[in-house]
Design an enzyme around this catalytic site. Structure first.
Site, PDB file in Angstrom:
ATOM      1  NE  ARG A  16      -5.638  22.897-123.702  1.00 50.80           N
ATOM      2  CZ  ARG A  16      -6.369  21.738-123.985  1.00 50.80           C
ATOM      3  NH1 ARG A  16      -7.139  21.000-123.373  1.00 50.80           N
ATOM      4  NH2 ARG A  16      -6.305  21.466-125.540  1.00 50.80           N
ATOM      5  CG  HIS A 208      -5.405  16.920-130.347  1.00 48.64           C
ATOM      6  ND1 HIS A 208      -4.713  18.436-129.793  1.00 48.64           N
ATOM      7  CD2 HIS A 208      -5.391  16.195-129.241  1.00 48.64           C
ATOM      8  CE1 HIS A 208      -4.588  18.029-128.385  1.00 48.64           C
ATOM      9  NE2 HIS A 208      -4.992  16.901-128.163  1.00 48.64           N
ATOM     10  CG  HIS A 210      -5.123  11.718-126.916  1.00 48.77           C
ATOM     11  ND1 HIS A 210      -6.183  11.786-125.970  1.00 48.77           N
ATOM     12  CD2 HIS A 210      -4.864  12.895-127.271  1.00 48.77           C
ATOM     13  CE1 HIS A 210      -6.301  13.067-125.607  1.00 48.77           C
ATOM     14  NE2 HIS A 210      -5.480  13.868-126.549  1.00 48.77           N
ATOM     15  CB  CYS A 241      -9.682  13.684-122.627  1.00 44.94           C
ATOM     16  SG  CYS A 241     -11.393  14.533-122.486  1.00 44.94           S
ATOM     17  CG  ASN A 250      -2.206  15.012-125.096  1.00 39.43           C
ATOM     18  OD1 ASN A 250      -2.969  15.044-125.976  1.00 39.43           O
ATOM     19  ND2 ASN A 250      -2.079  15.493-124.004  1.00 39.43           N
TER      20      ASN A 250
END
Length: 306
Positions: A16, A208, A210, A241, A250
């Site tokens: 995703r 999460h 990056h 993003c 990421n």
């Protein structure tokens, strides 16, 4: 000596978050095969797609086809992002195990991302959470711009925690604090988690990161010291993003898993099978993946010395 956790949950978001920024069309059968390879590699959580309107993320317009065609493993949580109740309905139809909702900690990013204020977003999310719970789905919350906003700069820690608390009060099972533009540094993560531990349930906290400025693994290390045991990552370092310019990259799953295993921390993931999955999607994309592990593999394939 720091007492590291024995096991860390690595949530693979590549299908995703990794693919949503890719400009070239990725065939549905490639996505399906990649997810199947990830399942075989030992991942226990895979975010397979997003049920958003195709005009927003055309790359993921085949979410239903992907979700219904992958080979399911009962031991794996297959998750999908949903923006609203309509997206949730599609996710339920395809029987995903977990749905993820999203909101930003900064007003400007929330407005640019979903064209609503933070306050206006809560009722939308609450409706999704209640419906998902009715259908016995686990619900995850992504909290974007937790460490910095592309429009506002620094976001106050208390503001981040207040939004997270509202989500948890809705019944969301887990909050993933997102470093959307990759600006977090170890001290900032330490300050954030010190405060979070005072106000929120750490068992419901995930991170999460990056790797825009190369600090993702350092930030993971600090998070581990605070007892965080769940991290999102994207195989090969794919993605970013679409609403935060320049926020590519990421945290790479293969770099994360390699570091954890070298530290004696288990993940349940087989590194050789994970590398096979990384090589597969790299070949499908027709470009080298940016992770350090894949750079090593690519150099070895070309006969270069390390």
């Amino acid at each position: 000596m720091q007492a590291w956790p024995e096991f860390v949950t690595v949530k693979e978001v590549g299908p995703r978050d990794g693919l949503q920024n890719e400009s070239s069309h990725i065939p549905t059968n490639v996505k399906i095969e990649w997810i199947n390879l990830l399942s075989e590699a030992g991942f226990i959580s895979i975010e397979i797609s997003s049920f958003v309107h195709p005009k927003w993320i055309p790359q993921l317009k085949d979410a239903k086809e992907v979700a219904t065609a992958i080979r399911r493993n009962d031991q794996i949580t297959y998750a999908a992002l949903v923006p609203n109740k309509k997206g949730l309905e599609a996710a339920i139809e395809t029987n995903v195990d977990e749905v993820a909702v999203f909101i930003s900690a900064s007003e400007s990013h929330n407005q640019n991302n979903i064209n609503k204020s933070i306050e206006q977003t809560y009722p939308v999310l609450r409706e999704v959470v209640e419906e998902a719970k009715y259908h016995q789905k686990r619900v995850r919350g992504y909290l974007s711009t937790a460490f910095g906003c592309p429009y506002e700069g620094d976001v106050p820690i208390q503001q981040v925690i207040d939004v997270a608390a509202r989500l948890l009060d809705m019944g969301i099972d887990e909050i993933s604090f997102g470093d959307t533009i990759g600006v977090a540094n170890p001290k900032q993560v330490d300050d954030m988690l010190t405060k979070i531990k005072q106000e929120l349930d750490m068992e419901r906290v995930a991170m999460h990161f990056h790797n825009t400025h190369g600090m993702a693994l350092a930030n993971v290390l600090v998070s581990l010291e605070h007892g965080v045991t769940t991290f999102d990552s994207s195989l090969g370092g794919l993605g970013g993003c679409p609403y935060a310019k320049g926020a590519s990259g990421n945290l790479a799953t293969d770099d994360l898993v390699h570091m954890l295993h070298q530290m004696g921390i288990e993940t349940g993931i087989q590194e050789d099978r994970m590398r096979e999955a990384a090589s597969y999607i790299q070949e499908a994309l027709g470009k080298p993946l940016p992770s350090h592990q894949m750079q090593v593999i690519n150099r070895m394939k070309q006969g270069e010395s390390l």
